[in-house]
Design a protein around this motif. Structure first.
Motif, PDB file in Angstrom:
ATOM      1  N   LEU A  29       0.835  -1.206   0.000  1.00 39.72           N
ATOM      2  CA  LEU A  29       0.000   0.000   0.000  1.00 39.72           C
ATOM      3  C   LEU A  29       0.870   1.257   0.000  1.00 39.72           C
ATOM      4  CD1 LEU A  29      -2.189  -2.083   0.515  1.00 39.72           C
ATOM      5  CD2 LEU A  29      -3.126  -0.625   2.293  1.00 39.72           C
ATOM      6  N   GLU A  30       0.327   2.308  -0.574  1.00 40.88           N
ATOM      7  CA  GLU A  30       1.042   3.602  -0.592  1.00 40.88           C
ATOM      8  C   GLU A  30       0.828   4.282   0.753  1.00 40.88           C
ATOM      9  OE1 GLU A  30       0.819   5.971  -4.716  1.00 40.88           O
ATOM     10  OE2 GLU A  30      -1.070   5.351  -3.857  1.00 40.88           O
ATOM     11  N   VAL A  31       1.927   4.618   1.425  1.00 42.02           N
ATOM     12  CA  VAL A  31       1.787   5.216   2.750  1.00 42.02           C
ATOM     13  C   VAL A  31       2.880   6.264   2.974  1.00 42.02           C
ATOM     14  CG1 VAL A  31       3.031   3.210   3.732  1.00 42.02           C
ATOM     15  CG2 VAL A  31       1.788   4.731   5.255  1.00 42.02           C
ATOM     16  N   VAL A  32       2.486   7.360   3.617  1.00 47.45           N
ATOM     17  CA  VAL A  32       3.482   8.341   4.036  1.00 47.45           C
ATOM     18  C   VAL A  32       3.456   8.426   5.564  1.00 47.45           C
ATOM     19  CG1 VAL A  32       1.927  10.319   3.690  1.00 47.45           C
ATOM     20  CG2 VAL A  32       4.373  10.691   3.735  1.00 47.45           C
ATOM     21  N   LEU A  33       4.650   8.431   6.124  1.00 50.47           N
ATOM     22  CA  LEU A  33       4.810   8.498   7.580  1.00 50.47           C
ATOM     23  C   LEU A  33       5.323   9.899   7.895  1.00 50.47           C
ATOM     24  CD1 LEU A  33       5.127   7.119  10.408  1.00 50.47           C
ATOM     25  CD2 LEU A  33       7.346   6.273   9.647  1.00 50.47           C
ATOM     26  N   ILE A  34       4.526  10.686   8.633  1.00 50.75           N
ATOM     27  CA  ILE A  34       4.885  12.095   8.878  1.00 50.75           C
ATOM     28  C   ILE A  34       5.369  12.262  10.310  1.00 50.75           C
ATOM     29  CG2 ILE A  34       4.044  14.474   8.855  1.00 50.75           C
ATOM     30  CD1 ILE A  34       1.916  13.664   6.882  1.00 50.75           C
ATOM     31  N   GLU A  35       6.546  12.866  10.455  1.00 50.21           N
ATOM     32  CA  GLU A  35       7.145  13.050  11.783  1.00 50.21           C
ATOM     33  C   GLU A  35       7.538  14.516  11.958  1.00 50.21           C
ATOM     34  OE1 GLU A  35       7.687  11.518  14.687  1.00 50.21           O
ATOM     35  OE2 GLU A  35       8.755  13.326  15.270  1.00 50.21           O
ATOM     36  N   ARG A  36       7.085  15.105  13.052  1.00 45.28           N
ATOM     37  CA  ARG A  36       7.374  16.540  13.258  1.00 45.28           C
ATOM     38  C   ARG A  36       8.826  16.782  13.673  1.00 45.28           C
ATOM     39  NH1 ARG A  36       4.743  17.733  19.241  1.00 45.28           N
ATOM     40  NH2 ARG A  36       5.804  15.969  20.137  1.00 45.28           N
ATOM     41  N   GLY A  37       9.461  15.797  14.310  1.00 41.34           N
ATOM     42  CA  GLY A  37      10.858  15.956  14.717  1.00 41.34           C
ATOM     43  C   GLY A  37      11.776  16.012  13.500  1.00 41.34           C
ATOM     44  N   ALA A  38      12.986  16.558  13.700  1.00 41.82           N
ATOM     45  CA  ALA A  38      13.924  16.661  12.577  1.00 41.82           C
ATOM     46  C   ALA A  38      14.225  15.275  12.008  1.00 41.82           C
ATOM     47  CB  ALA A  38      15.209  17.323  13.051  1.00 41.82           C
ATOM     48  N   ALA A  39      14.167  14.245  12.863  1.00 46.76           N
ATOM     49  CA  ALA A  39      14.337  12.856  12.432  1.00 46.76           C
ATOM     50  C   ALA A  39      13.511  11.997  13.381  1.00 46.76           C
ATOM     51  CB  ALA A  39      15.808  12.455  12.503  1.00 46.76           C
ATOM     52  N   PRO A  40      13.087  10.800  12.954  1.00 47.58           N
ATOM     53  CA  PRO A  40      12.345   9.939  13.880  1.00 47.58           C
ATOM     54  C   PRO A  40      13.174   9.690  15.142  1.00 47.58           C
ATOM     55  CG  PRO A  40      12.157   9.105  11.651  1.00 47.58           C
ATOM     56  CD  PRO A  40      13.166  10.217  11.609  1.00 47.58           C
ATOM     57  N   GLY A  41      12.579   9.869  16.289  1.00 45.45           N
ATOM     58  CA  GLY A  41      13.288   9.646  17.552  1.00 45.45           C
ATOM     59  C   GLY A  41      13.875  10.901  18.150  1.00 45.45           C
ATOM     60  N   ALA A  42      14.011  11.954  17.315  1.00 40.31           N
ATOM     61  CA  ALA A  42      14.665  13.179  17.805  1.00 40.31           C
ATOM     62  C   ALA A  42      13.915  13.776  18.992  1.00 40.31           C
ATOM     63  CB  ALA A  42      14.769  14.202  16.677  1.00 40.31           C
ATOM     64  N   LYS A  43      12.589  13.624  19.011  1.00 39.97           N
ATOM     65  CA  LYS A  43      11.794  14.264  20.055  1.00 39.97           C
ATOM     66  C   LYS A  43      11.325  13.268  21.106  1.00 39.97           C
ATOM     67  CE  LYS A  43       9.700  18.299  17.965  1.00 39.97           C
ATOM     68  NZ  LYS A  43       9.760  19.170  19.119  1.00 39.97           N
ATOM     69  N   ASN A  44      11.737  12.012  20.989  1.00 40.48           N
ATOM     70  CA  ASN A  44      11.108  10.998  21.839  1.00 40.48           C
ATOM     71  C   ASN A  44      11.958  10.583  23.015  1.00 40.48           C
ATOM     72  OD1 ASN A  44       9.123  11.183  20.047  1.00 40.48           O
ATOM     73  ND2 ASN A  44       9.516   9.254  19.020  1.00 40.48           N
ATOM     74  N   MET A  45      11.291  10.167  24.065  1.00 39.95           N
ATOM     75  CA  MET A  45      12.013   9.631  25.212  1.00 39.95           C
ATOM     76  C   MET A  45      11.164   8.547  25.851  1.00 39.95           C
ATOM     77  SD  MET A  45      11.033  10.468  28.530  1.00 39.95           S
ATOM     78  CE  MET A  45      11.263  11.802  29.647  1.00 39.95           C
ATOM     79  N   THR A  46      11.840   7.684  26.535  1.00 43.01           N
ATOM     80  CA  THR A  46      11.168   6.602  27.224  1.00 43.01           C
ATOM     81  C   THR A  46      12.056   6.250  28.395  1.00 43.01           C
ATOM     82  OG1 THR A  46       9.902   4.641  26.640  1.00 43.01           O
ATOM     83  CG2 THR A  46      12.215   4.562  26.157  1.00 43.01           C
ATOM     84  N   GLY A  47      11.528   5.475  29.325  1.00 45.61           N
ATOM     85  CA  GLY A  47      12.365   5.077  30.451  1.00 45.61           C
ATOM     86  C   GLY A  47      13.545   4.318  29.943  1.00 45.61           C
ATOM     87  N   GLY A  48      13.189   3.319  29.141  1.00 44.68           N
ATOM     88  CA  GLY A  48      14.274   2.671  28.486  1.00 44.68           C
ATOM     89  C   GLY A  48      14.251   1.181  28.365  1.00 44.68           C
ATOM     90  N   ARG A  49      13.121   0.493  28.536  1.00 44.59           N
ATOM     91  CA  ARG A  49      13.209  -0.951  28.356  1.00 44.59           C
ATOM     92  C   ARG A  49      12.105  -1.398  27.394  1.00 44.59           C
ATOM     93  NH1 ARG A  49      12.779  -5.706  31.932  1.00 44.59           N
ATOM     94  NH2 ARG A  49      12.478  -4.361  33.721  1.00 44.59           N
ATOM     95  N   LEU A  50      12.549  -2.133  26.365  1.00 41.67           N
ATOM     96  CA  LEU A  50      11.619  -2.650  25.363  1.00 41.67           C
ATOM     97  C   LEU A  50      11.418  -4.140  25.597  1.00 41.67           C
ATOM     98  CD1 LEU A  50      10.080  -2.356  22.579  1.00 41.67           C
ATOM     99  CD2 LEU A  50      12.234  -3.018  21.511  1.00 41.67           C
ATOM    100  N   TYR A  51      10.159  -4.549  25.823  1.00 39.91           N
ATOM    101  CA  TYR A  51       9.843  -5.986  25.834  1.00 39.91           C
ATOM    102  C   TYR A  51       9.743  -6.405  24.376  1.00 39.91           C
ATOM    103  CZ  TYR A  51       9.139  -5.527  30.794  1.00 39.91           C
ATOM    104  OH  TYR A  51       9.344  -5.289  32.131  1.00 39.91           O
TER     105      TYR A  51
END
Ligand code: FAD
Length: 430
Positions: A29-51
C-alpha cells in the motif's frame, strides 16, 4: 479526487507509527509516515526498556539487528526511604531475550528506516496541524499550507491526543489521575564502570524500579536502566498528585540522584540529556473511540500504556497496535471501504491480542495506585524500620518475636485493618 489519494497517512514516527507504516508498505500500500521531529526519535524519550515480543512479530527475520543497548538479566524492585533502600533482586539467565534497554533516538530512527526500506515514504520535520474532514469523514491532513489526502489516517502522535479530539473520537477531558509526567536524565558512564557497579557481564543490563521516597510519597515511582555507556534515570508521577502537592519534578529528580543508595552508582557520571514527557496511564479508562470514518488511533494516542509499578510498558503496546491498525487498513483497501464500520475491525483485533486483554485485565491498577498513598510513604518506611530492627545487634534491646516486632513498628503508622485492606485491593488489582 479519490483516485489521487494515497492509501494511508500515518502521523508520528514513534514505535506505533513506524510499525503501522512498515506493515502497510509491506502489503504494497502507498503510505506516508509524517514526523514533526527533525528525524524519527529526535523528540522521543522513554524510560528505556523494550519488551521484545511485539518487535519479533513485526520483524521476525531481523528484529535482533535493532539498535538495542543491553539485554536485561537483572531485575530490581527497590523500596526507598530518605536513608535506606530495600531491594528484591533477581539475577537470572532464564530471562532470555525478554527485554532490552533502548535509547529512543536510535531505536526510532531504525524502525522508521525499516518502514522506508519496505516502501513507505518518510517525511521528517513536518508537523501535522489538523485533520482534513469532509462530510464527517477524515480524508487527509493539513501541514502548514500543504494538504495531503488519503483513504485512511492512522494517528500515532503519542500522548498529545490532539488529533483524536479534533476527529471527535476523544470527547471527554483526560482525567489528571490518568496521566503522568515522566522526567528522565541520561548519565554517561564508561561501559566497564556500569558492568562493575551493577554486577553485569558484558552486554547484560539491569532494570531497577523504585517505590517510595523518589516520588516524595506521591503516587508514582522511579526507574534506572543501564545502557551500553550510560544510565537512564527517571521518575513518573501522576499529574493529579503533582498538582495537589505542588511539587516540582526537577526537585524530586535532584533528591533522587543524590540518594545514598544511588549516588555511588552514578558517581563520576556526566549528564548528557534531560527530558520530560507525558505518560497516559489510565488504560481502558482513558481509551478514546479507536476508529471512525477514515481514521484509526494507535499507541499512546489511544492510551495504550500499562504501569504496574514493577513493570512499565508502552512500546510493545505501540508496536502491536500500530500493526493491528495497519491490518485494518489493509482489509479496508481490499474491500474498497474505509468507513468506520470496516475500520472498527481494528478494535476486535486489539481485543484478540494482548493489547486490550492485558489493559482490561489490569484495569483496577491505576485506581489502586492512586488510592493507596501508603504504598509510597508509609509501607517503605515500615519495611525499613522492621528490617533495621532485625539486623541491629546492640546487646541491650529486649528480644522479640518477628510478629510482635512488626506490630510494634506498625504502631501509629498503619493499622492491621489498613494493611489487610490495601493488600486485598493490591492482590485483586495485580
Ligand atoms: C518517562 C517515561 C518512561 C517510560 N518507560 C517505558 C519503558 O521502560 N518501556 C516501555 O515500553 N514504555 C515506556 N514508556 C512509554 C513509551 O515511551 C510510550 O508508550 C511509547 O513511546 C508510545 O509510542 P507511540 O509511538 O505511541 O508514541 P511516541 O513514542 O510518543 O511517538 C509519537 C511520535 O509522533 C510525533 N508527533 C506528535 N505529534 C505530531 C504531529 N502533529 N505531526 C507529526 N508528528 C507528530 C512525535 O514527535 C513522536 O515521534 C515510558 C514513557 C515515559 C514518558
Amino acid at each position: 479526487m479519490a483516485e489521487e489519494r494515497m492509501h494511508a497517512i500515518v502521523v508520528g514516527a514513534g514505535p506505533a507509527g513506524s510499525a503501522a507504516a512498515l506493515t502497510l508498505a509491506r502489503a504494497g500500500l502507498e503510505v506516508v509516515l509524517i514526523e514533526r521531529g527533525a528525524a524519527p526519535g529526535a523528540k522521543n524519550m522513554t524510560g528505556g526498556r523494550l519488551y521484545t515480543h511485539a518487535l519479533k512479530r513485526l520483524l521476525p527475520d531481523n528484529w535482533a539487528e535493532a539498535p538495542m543497548e543491553r539485554r536485561v538479566t537483572r531485575e530490581l524492585v527497590t523500596f526507598l526511604t530518605e536513608e535506606s533502600a530495600i531491594s528484591l533482586d533477581l539475577k537470572s539467565t532464564r530471562m532470555g531475550d525478554n527485554s532490552y534497554t533502548v535509547l529512543r533516538s536510535r531505536l526510532d530512527a531504525w524502525l522508521a528506516e525499516q518502514a522506508e526500506a519496505a516502501g513507505a515514504m518518510v517525511a521528517s520535520g513536518v508537523k501535522v496541524d489538523a485533520l482534513l474532514v469532509e462530510d464527517g469523514r477524515v480524508v487527509g491532513v493539513r501541514c502548514g499550507e500543504d494538504e495531503m489526502y488519503a483513504h485512511a489516517v492512522i494517528v500515532a502522535e503519542g500522548a498529545n491526543c490532539l488529533l483524536p479530539r479534533q476527529a471527535g473520537l476523544r470527547t471527554r477531558e483526560i482525567d489528571p489521575h490518568h496521566i503522568a509526567t515522566g522526567v528522565k536524565t541520561t548519565i554517561e558512564l564508561p561501559r566497564q564502570v556500569i558492568e562493575d557497579r551493577f554486577n553485569l557481564n558484558p552486554g547484560e543490563g539491569a532494570a531497577q524500579l523504585f517505590v517510595g521516597s523518589p516520588s516524595g510519597g506521591l503516587p508514582g515511582g522511579g526507574f534506572l536502566y543501564t545502557n551500553q555507556e550510560s544510565v537512564s534515570l527517571g521518575l513518573v508521577m501522576t499529574v493529579a498528585g503533582m498538582q495537589k502537592h505542588q511539587v516540582r519534578p526537577a526537585d524530586l529528580m535532584e533528591a533522587f540522584r543524590a540518594h545514598p543508595a544511588l549516588e555511588p552508582l552514578l558517581a563520576g557520571g556526566k549528564v548528557a540529556e534531560y527530558s520530560a514527557h507525558l505518560v497516559p496511564e489510565g488504560g481502558v479508562h482513558m481509551m478514546p473511540q479507536l476508529a471512525g470514518d477514515g481514521i484509526l488511533i494507535a499507541g499512546d494516542a489511544a492510551g495504550f500504556v500499562l504501569n504496574l509499578g514493577f513493570v512499565i510498558r508502552g512500546m510493545d503496546f505501540a508496536i502491536a497496535s500500530g500493526m493491528h491498525a495497519a491490518e485494518a487498513v489493509i482489509e479496508a483497501a481490499a474491500k474498497g471501504d474505509y468507513s468506520a464500520k470496516t475500520l472498527t475491525g481494528y478494535e476486535q483485533r486489539l481485543r484478540d491480542s494482548f493489547v486490550l486483554k492485558e489493559l482490561a485485565f489490569y484495569q483496577r491498577v491505576p485506581g489502586f495506585i492512586e488510592n493507596t498513598p501508603r504504598m509510597f510513604g508509609t509501607y517503605p518506611a515500615l519495611i525499613e524500620s522492621i528490617l533495621t530492627r532485625m539486623f541491629t545487634v546492640d546487646g541491650t534491646t529486649e528480644p522479640a518475636h518477628l510478629a510482635s516486632m512488626a506490630l510494634t513498628e506498625m504502631n501509629g503508622k498503619a493499622s492491621l485493618m489498613q494493611l489487610a485492606g490495601d493488600a486485598w485491593r493490591g492482590v485483586r488489582a495485580l
